[in-house]
Design an enzyme around this catalytic site. Structure first.
Site: not given
Length: 480
Positions: A227-228, A230-231, A248, A283
């Protein structure tokens, strides 16, 4: 169900199996029963993974490219002998439809073979400025690569995503999803006798395990599917040592339907793109449909009719398409989005609830859901739901439509459905994302896949991904 299918030997580090005392339960999302108890990797085990990977990589870098490719192909053969087993693991653990899971395992193999064939094409450059002079560059490995994977396609992300770094001469540590780790750990059984001990390691645990590895000074390259949120957290942990990182991440992808297309064709592309066989936990799913007002009513009517036909049920039965979302946490999250859509004024046209049959009542099933009368400011129009939820919006003015299409913080994919070459190319140029479909769905090895904006950094499944697992060294030489 064969319970032995889910019995794991432990985590896999330095060619050995580890069973640390701390464990957690992995559930079957179809009925909330326990599939397996999984050990959580300790800091001591993680340190061993890094140290053994560092040692193995130094020897592996001396192995010829052709030998590396041959070993990846042998690994592919071992996977092909057990396609049904790995597909079933992901079906029971992640809830993906068995028909999809089989294809996903085979797609992993196909992409691994693609990289094995492509690695010989990674070359440096040469030039000479004067007599007795040569400038040349070489691609050299980073060393230890950390792969952090999402839960939605557990086997594929584990197997496929190790090919490129291994082929480029790196060692790999895989931190799989704690929600769906079984196929990744069972995959390690295929490694015996192929690769040096320590070259490929698979560990388990939550965010603390990932953070330990991300911050470790001997981990030089990090690649993430997540996920964004987490990234971003991983990028922050990696920043102090300026580590090379690729992300990604999520998407809130538009599918733009012009008024010159066949409605049945547009609806078919919508359903294919949504990946209901992964419950919309994809996604790249086109969860925002921007359909021209001339077609809107008929499109919506046809979409509802066709989505109603999609069978929801136990995912290991071949005739079912929509299985359960991966966990109670994800189930609750999707339902919060559905309730927000209702509260903010969208019209619930279909779904929004769970099946009531006896065989599904204990699972995390969500019926395919369609909203109409969605406005760009609504939560369901802006945030990634990662579930079987579609928002349909109407448009009449091209510029306003493009503003809506580009209005989110995401920029992963977009779909365009039109018979006009001009509309297709103009829209493809103006859309703010990394991957565009025009009258199509699906991906192909060799085509770069990656996001703009908060959807990520870097591209995958192509030459550039392979090359990204190496560093450029330039050598400027003169001789007497």
């Amino acid at each position: 169900m064969n319970q032995n299918l889910f019995k794991v030997k432990g985590t896999y580090v330095n060619g050995m199996w580890f069973n640390e005392p701390k464990t957690y339960e992995v559930i079957n999302p179809s009925n909330n029963s326990v599939l397996a108890k999984i050990p959580v990797s300790s800091n001591e085990e993680l340190e061993l993974a890094v140290q053994s990977a560092t040692k193995a990589q130094k020897e592996w870098a001396k192995v010829s490219i052709s030998k590396r490719a041959d070993l990846i192909l042998k690994l592919c053969s071992r996977i092909e002998d057990r396609v049904e087993e790995f597909a079933l693991m992901d079906t029971y653990n992640a809830g993906n439809a068995i028909t999809f899971a089989r294809k996903d395992v085979l797609q992993a193999v196909a992409n691994m073979k693609y990289f094995a064939g492509l690695v010989r094409e990674v070359k440096g450059e040469t030039f000479s400025m004067e007599p007795k002079h040569l400038n040349f560059s070489r691609q050299q490995p980073y060393g230890v690569v950390l792969k952090i994977n999402s839960f939605n396609r557990p086997f594929r992300w584990c197997a496929e995503k190790l090919a490129a770094p291994i082929l480029m001469g790196n060692a790999v540590i895989i931190k799989n999803s704690e929600q769906a780790p079984i196929s990744s750990l069972k995959f390690c059984e295929l490694l015996d006798g192929l690769f040096p001990n320590g070259l490929i390691n698979v560990v388990t645990g939550g965010a603390d395990v990932g953070s330990f590895l991300v911050k470790h000074p001997l981990v030089k390259r990090i690649a993430v599917i997540s996920s964004v949120q987490t990234g971003i957290a991983i990028a922050k942990d990696a920043a102090p040592l300026l580590k090379n990182i690729s992300l990604e991440l999520g998407g809130k992808n538009p599918l733009i339907v012009f008024d010159d297309v066949d409605i049945d064709f547009a609806v078919d592309l919508t359903i294919k793109g949504m990946r209901f066989d992964t419950k919309g936990e994809s996604c790249s799913s086109p969860s925002r449909i921007l359909v021209h007002k001339k077609l809107h009513d008929k499109y919506l009517e046809t979409l509802i009719t066709e989505v109603k036909k999609i069978p929801v049920g136990l995912p290991w039965i071949d005739t079912n398409v929509v299985g359960p979302v991966v966990s109670k946490k994800q189930f609750d999250s999707v339902h919060r989005f559905i309730q927000s859509g209702i509260k903010e004024g969208a019209k619930l046209e279909l779904g929004g609830d769970s099946p009531k049959t006896e065989d599904l009542k204990d699972g995390f099933f969500i019926n395919p859901t369609i909203f109409s009368k969605v406005t760009p400011t609504m939560t369901i129009a802006n945030q990634e739901i990662f579930g079987p939820v579609i928002s349909v919006m109407s448009w009449g003015n091209y510029e306003e439509m493009m503003n809506i299409a580009n209005s989110t913080d995401y920029g992963l994919t977009a779909g365009i459905v039109t018979n006009s070459l001009s509309n297709a190319m103009k829209t493809a140029e103006e859309i703010e994302c990394g991957y565009v479909w025009i009258n199509a769905a699906g991906r192909y090895a060799g085509a770069p896949y990656g996001g703009w904006k908060l959807s990520g950094i870097g591209v995958e499944e192509c030459y550039d991904e392979l090359k990204s697992y190496s560093r450029v060294k330039n050598i400027n030489m003169k001789w007497l």
